[in-house]
Design a protein around this motif. Structure first.
Motif, PDB file in Angstrom:
ATOM      1  N   THR A  13       0.786  -1.172  -0.183  1.00 33.90           N
ATOM      2  CA  THR A  13      -0.168  -0.399   0.108  1.00 33.90           C
ATOM      3  C   THR A  13       1.136   1.640  -0.042  1.00 33.90           C
ATOM      4  OG1 THR A  13      -1.472  -1.265   1.128  1.00 33.90           O
ATOM      5  CG2 THR A  13      -1.709   0.584   1.216  1.00 33.90           C
ATOM      6  N   ARG A  14       0.683   2.192  -0.576  1.00 30.01           N
ATOM      7  CA  ARG A  14       1.249   3.685  -0.696  1.00 30.01           C
ATOM      8  C   ARG A  14       0.337   4.576  -0.689  1.00 30.01           C
ATOM      9  NH1 ARG A  14       1.990   0.051  -5.325  1.00 30.01           N
ATOM     10  NH2 ARG A  14       0.749   1.212  -6.461  1.00 30.01           N
ATOM     11  N   TRP A  15       0.821   5.835   0.156  1.00 32.42           N
ATOM     12  CA  TRP A  15      -0.418   7.134   0.698  1.00 32.42           C
ATOM     13  C   TRP A  15       0.129   7.681   0.190  1.00 32.42           C
ATOM     14  CZ3 TRP A  15      -4.849   6.070   3.642  1.00 32.42           C
ATOM     15  CH2 TRP A  15      -4.275   4.394   4.134  1.00 32.42           C
ATOM     16  N   MET A  59       3.341  11.146   7.921  1.00 36.58           N
ATOM     17  CA  MET A  59       3.299  12.638   8.780  1.00 36.58           C
ATOM     18  C   MET A  59       2.231  12.472   8.968  1.00 36.58           C
ATOM     19  SD  MET A  59       4.000  16.229   6.542  1.00 36.58           S
ATOM     20  CE  MET A  59       3.244  15.716   4.976  1.00 36.58           C
ATOM     21  N   ALA A  60       1.689  11.855   8.096  1.00 37.44           N
ATOM     22  CA  ALA A  60      -0.120  12.562   8.550  1.00 37.44           C
ATOM     23  C   ALA A  60      -0.364  11.583   9.674  1.00 37.44           C
ATOM     24  CB  ALA A  60      -1.424  12.068   7.319  1.00 37.44           C
ATOM     25  N   GLN A  61      -0.200  10.771   9.541  1.00 39.50           N
ATOM     26  CA  GLN A  61      -0.687   9.436  10.817  1.00 39.50           C
ATOM     27  C   GLN A  61      -0.596  10.147  12.238  1.00 39.50           C
ATOM     28  OE1 GLN A  61      -1.066   5.784  10.548  1.00 39.50           O
ATOM     29  NE2 GLN A  61      -1.326   5.000  12.917  1.00 39.50           N
ATOM     30  N   TRP A  99      -2.467   1.255   6.711  1.00 41.47           N
ATOM     31  CA  TRP A  99      -2.673   2.576   7.550  1.00 41.47           C
ATOM     32  C   TRP A  99      -1.685   2.822   7.008  1.00 41.47           C
ATOM     33  CZ3 TRP A  99      -1.178  -1.892   9.451  1.00 41.47           C
ATOM     34  CH2 TRP A  99       0.827  -1.638  10.073  1.00 41.47           C
ATOM     35  N   PRO A 100      -1.976   4.851   7.284  1.00 36.15           N
ATOM     36  CA  PRO A 100      -0.429   5.498   6.387  1.00 36.15           C
ATOM     37  C   PRO A 100       0.146   5.718   7.227  1.00 36.15           C
ATOM     38  CG  PRO A 100      -2.622   6.479   6.929  1.00 36.15           C
ATOM     39  CD  PRO A 100      -3.062   5.706   7.950  1.00 36.15           C
TER      40      PRO A 100
END
Ligand code: 7RM
Length: 652
Positions: free
Chosen positions: A75-77, A288-290, A476-477
């Motif tokens: 998975t990539r975010w 960064m987001a999480q 998850w991110p």
């Protein structure tokens, strides 16, 4: 699966519950239950919308158009977005009210102090970025960081992030041998270090360790040295440069380099089941987001807060919750250089009182150490500024939780017990302090968008109340993307045990309220007469006895039961370990849990062997309990004399 897939018997019962204080909820970042439910629904039903909204608060040079691509381990975010973590931690705040707010308040072990505002921290990071680029380092290069807990440790990490360099922080307590292995695995072109750092009144000679390792790191070209202790150091011309000299030759303006969301941010080594440490690779955007959202929501960060996470930057907790998370939130971070009990047992409490610290995030092992020293030390200091407490790193036994709640939190501070791993990058299961009813020993509920589950050896979900393996169902991110140089190991270790899910290596159960109770590593789970028991549960029972300070429980092969329970126990000051007390403790466990958990043997010891991050080295205790010599890998052992003493007890 690490062990044969029988159900893990979960027997610890804890009924005390602590709803959030009303006043706390009223002022909390997330305190309104309607808003909480809306966020929860959105994160469940449309995680991509949820994370898109979160990430919009951050700065993107090139805004992303896709939130999530790929699946499972691939998975990539925010894949097509470009951003910069240091820009988001610093530049983003300079036009707002945080500009002249303290970003870092620091206290050295000898008592010297420094404060850097966001503006000042920004300048220091720009200067170090300029120095690093003058050395010829560029995006994608790997830089080792081997530092004491001084502001330059954070400055070094941020300067790397600013340039798109991949940092690999090695804990300053690791030996030159350990440093060498990690730097070679990472292929480091430079190391940022210091002459030394203060610990227990002594100088830890960091530069000398780098000197010892350097000749065996063929990729190493530069060593940037921060002067901290003023200790004389050896010098290799052409390789070594002083930070304070280079710093005065550069300007203080530097443009952050835009990096791809999936570009590598750092490599961090952690021990696995084999001797070779794994270099977990974290990337930029999702991390960064999480880290941003968990910091704000779980630590309830506000501009008036003085937030103290006691972790060293050498661990993931130091990365995510000393440096990046709180700075992304524009908070004031307190940082302490030295040993917790130096020069006296009340150093922590004195700093909390002197700096007006409002949030304290520390490890259960520290809490138990303080608990053992008694209530007088914290009682002597006014800690009424504290409003929130946190724990991380291992299961917290209810006794220690209650002590933390009463003696440190004055019964007014919510406790956030945060479950996560180096691999997860950010907190995964934890209370929201203004919303969640906490229970001593439970990390409570999954964070927004996180889908944990508990499964048996076939990967099938187990009913509530039954123990099993903790897995995460969906990517998850902030998850690690690979193990540096060994993607195959990443896939087999984490993504093959339960196909499609991430395998955490922890045992856990979920109760009827949906709360998670982490039972410890599955390799620490023991099978006694066909019943699997979490060693942590037996330890909790032991520690609930008035005489016990700390306990570690391991399994020993047993002809009849398969495994029997051996407990290593340290007693509170003034308690004598004799046969009568052994009997009493065995019965105490039987009363607390059931006869099945009654330890076959109790061994009293002055201290337990621990890793430098404070985790009890159960593997060594297992070898000792089984009559072996515990000659295995001890490179992370905090205090080798503890092991020697345990061996002697064995003979005596
Ligand atoms: C953050 C960190 C990870 C392991 C993990 C668990 C244990 C961590 C808790 C916990 C119970 C907690 N990363 N662990 N937090 N167990 N409750 N709140 O510690 O990679 O160094 O360790 O630590 O076993 O798998 S770590």
């Amino acid at each position: 699966m690490p062990q044969e897939p029988a159900a893990i018997a979960s027997v610890l019962q804890e009924s005390r519950a602590f709803p959030p204080p009303e006043a706390f909820s009223r002022a909390a970042v997330v305190g309104d239950s309607d808003r909480h439910e809306r966020l929860q629904a959105l994160s469940r039903e449309a995680p991509e919308v949820f994370w898109r909204e979160v990430s919009r608060e951050l700065h993107w040079f090139q805004p992303f158009t896709t939130v999530r691509s790929g699946s499972g381990p691939d998975t990539r975010w925010f894949e097509d977005g470009t951003t910069n973590l240091a820009y988001n931690c610093l530049d983003r705040h300079l036009e707002g009210p945080a500009r002249n707010r303290a970003a870092i308040i620091w206290e050295g072990e000898p008592g010297d102090t420094r404060t850097l505002t966001y503006l000042e921290l920004h300048r220091e990071v720009c200067r170090m970025a300029l120095v690093l680029s003058e050395l010829g380092l560029a995006k994608g290069d790997c830089v080792g960081i081997y530092m004491p807990m001084v502001p330059e440790a954070a400055i070094a990490m941020l300067a790397c992030a600013r340039l798109g360099l991949v940092h690999s922080v090695v804990f300053g307590g690791f030996s030159s041998e350990a440093l060498k292995d990690r730097m070679n695995d990472a292929g480091a072109r430079a190391i940022i270090t210091a002459d030394g750092g203060w610990r227990r009144g002594q100088v830890v000679q960091l530069k000398a360790q780098v000197d010892a390792a350097a000749p065996s790191i063929p990729t190493l070209e530069h060593v940037l040295v921060v002067r901290r202790t003023g200790t004389p150091v050896a010098w290799t011309e052409g390789r070594d440069v002083w930070w304070h000299e280079r710093r005065s030759l550069v300007g203080e303006q530097h443009e952050a380099v835009p990096v791809g969301a999936e570009d590598r941010l750092f490599i961090l080594y952690t021990s696995g089941t084999t001797g070779k440490p794994k270099g977990l690779v974290h990337t930029t955007g999702g991390y960064m987001a999480q880290v941003f959202l968990t910091s704000r929501f779980i630590f309830d960060l506000k501009e008036q807060d003085v937030y103290w996470c006691t972790a060293d930057v050498g661990w993931i907790t130091g990365h995510s919750y000393v440096v990046y998370g709180p700075l992304l939130s524009g908070a004031t971070v307190f940082m302490y250089e030295g040993a917790p009990l130096h020069p006296g047992p009340d150093r922590f409490w004195s700093m909390i009182a002197r700096w007006g610290i409002t949030i304290l995030y520390t490890a259960p092992t520290a809490i138990r150490t303080f608990m053992k020293l008694g209530d007088d030390h914290p009682r002597r200091h006014d800690m009424s500024t504290l409003r929130l407490l946190g724990t991380v790193g291992e299961p917290i036994n209810p006794e220690a939780w209650m002590w933390y709640h009463r003696t440190i939190g004055g019964e007014r501070c919510p406790i956030v017990d945060t479950w996560w791993q180096t691999e997860t990058g950010a907190i995964m299961i934890a209370p929201l302090p203004g919303i969640t009813t906490t229970r001593p020993g439970s990390a409570t509920q999954p964070f927004f968008g996180i889908r944990p589950d508990i499964v048996d050896g076939q990967g099938q979900p187990v009913p509530d109340g039954q123990g099993g393996y903790l897995v995460i169902r969906e990517a998850w991110p902030s998850m690690a993307r690979t193990i540096h140089g060994d993607h195959a190991r990443y896939l087999t270790q984490y993504w093959s045990q339960v196909p499609g899910s991430y395998f955490t290596g922890d045992g856990a159960r979920r109760d009827a309220d949906g709360c998670y109770w982490i039972m410890g590593r599955v390799d620490d789970v023991i099978n006694v007469a066909g019943h699997r028991l979490g060693t942590m549960e037996i330890e909790s029972a032991l520690v609930s006895h008035a005489a016990v300070a700390e306990a570690a429980v391991v399994g020993r092969p047993d002809e009849v039961k398969g495994t029997s329970v051996v407990a290593f126990v340290t007693l509170k000051a003034g308690r004598k370990g004799d046969e009568a007390l052994k009997g009493e403790l065995r019965n105490h466990v039987a009363t607390e849990i059931g006869a099945i958990a009654r330890p076959e043997e109790i061994r009293f010891t002055d201290a337990l062997p621990k890793t430098r991050s404070g985790k009890i080295m159960r593997r060594l205790l297992r070898e000792l309990a089984g009559g072996g010599e515990a000659f295995g890998d001890t490179t992370t052992l905090e205090d080798l004399s503890v092991l020697a003493a345990l061996r002697q007890d064995d003979e005596g």
